[in-house]
Design an enzyme around this catalytic site. Structure first.
Site: not given
Ligand code: CA2
Length: 147
Positions: A11-12, A19, A24, A75, A78, A81, A88, A99, A101-103, A108, A112
């Site tokens: 998601p997202n 943003r 990110y 990836n 959220a 978490h 499963d 797995e 993740h960008l961050s 954090r 998370r």
């Molecule tokens: O660091 C990552 O790749 C995450 O999977 C990104 C997720 C975050 O919930 C994980 O803890 C770490 C969130 C992706 C949301 O990305 C956005 C991008 C632009 C604007 C808002 C959210």
């Protein structure tokens, strides 16, 4: 087994580049998929990408990968978490799971720090920004080609 790798985006992640660039980066999800696709070519791996904001759609994509894809790179956003149903589904996938993740979620907010994907992952790539997409495909290739 085919040499297709399923790259899953949760998601997202479709909003990347729009943003929170300080966390990110400025690249879009399409940019990252391009990086992964190119990295796959170097390993003779075809990268198939699915993004969804819906947990069930991600689970369906993992089910559809069973017996068909060589590896899953995920990836889960959220969902990482708390989405035990994704855990499963990945546990029921017989190939390697990476797995991604960008961050680095572990540095954090405390919520998370838990990953429900990690217990079923063969490798974790986190905190490398867009380079992580190449690193994750390289890791998947090594796991797939391991004898
Ligand atoms: O660091 C990552 O790749 C995450 O999977 C990104 C997720 C975050 O919930 C994980 O803890 C770490 C969130 C992706 C949301 O990305 C956005 C991008 C632009 C604007 C808002 C959210």
């Amino acid at each position: 087994m085919s040499r297709t790798v399923l790259l899953l985006s949760g998601p997202n992640l479709n909003l990347l580049g729009d943003r929170e660039p300080e966390i990110y980066g400025t690249e879009t999800l399409a940019d990252h998929v391009g990086t992964a696709t190119e990295a796959g070519l170097a390993h003779d791996l075809h990268v198939e990408h699915v993004q969804s904001n819906h947990e069930g759609e991600l689970i369906d994509a993992i089910h559809h990968a069973r017996g068909r894809c060589a590896a899953v790179v995920i990836n889960a956003g959220a969902f990482t978490h708390y989405a035990w149903a994704i855990h499963d589904a990945l546990a029921a996938f017989d190939g390697p799971v990476v797995e991604l993740h960008l961050s680095d979620p572990k540095t954090r907010e405390p919520w998370r720090h838990v990953s429900v994907v990690e217990p079923v992952a063969d490798a974790v790539i986190a905190g490398h920004g867009g380079d992580g997409y190449r690193m994750a495909i390289d890791a998947a290739a090594e796991l797939v080609d391991r004898v």
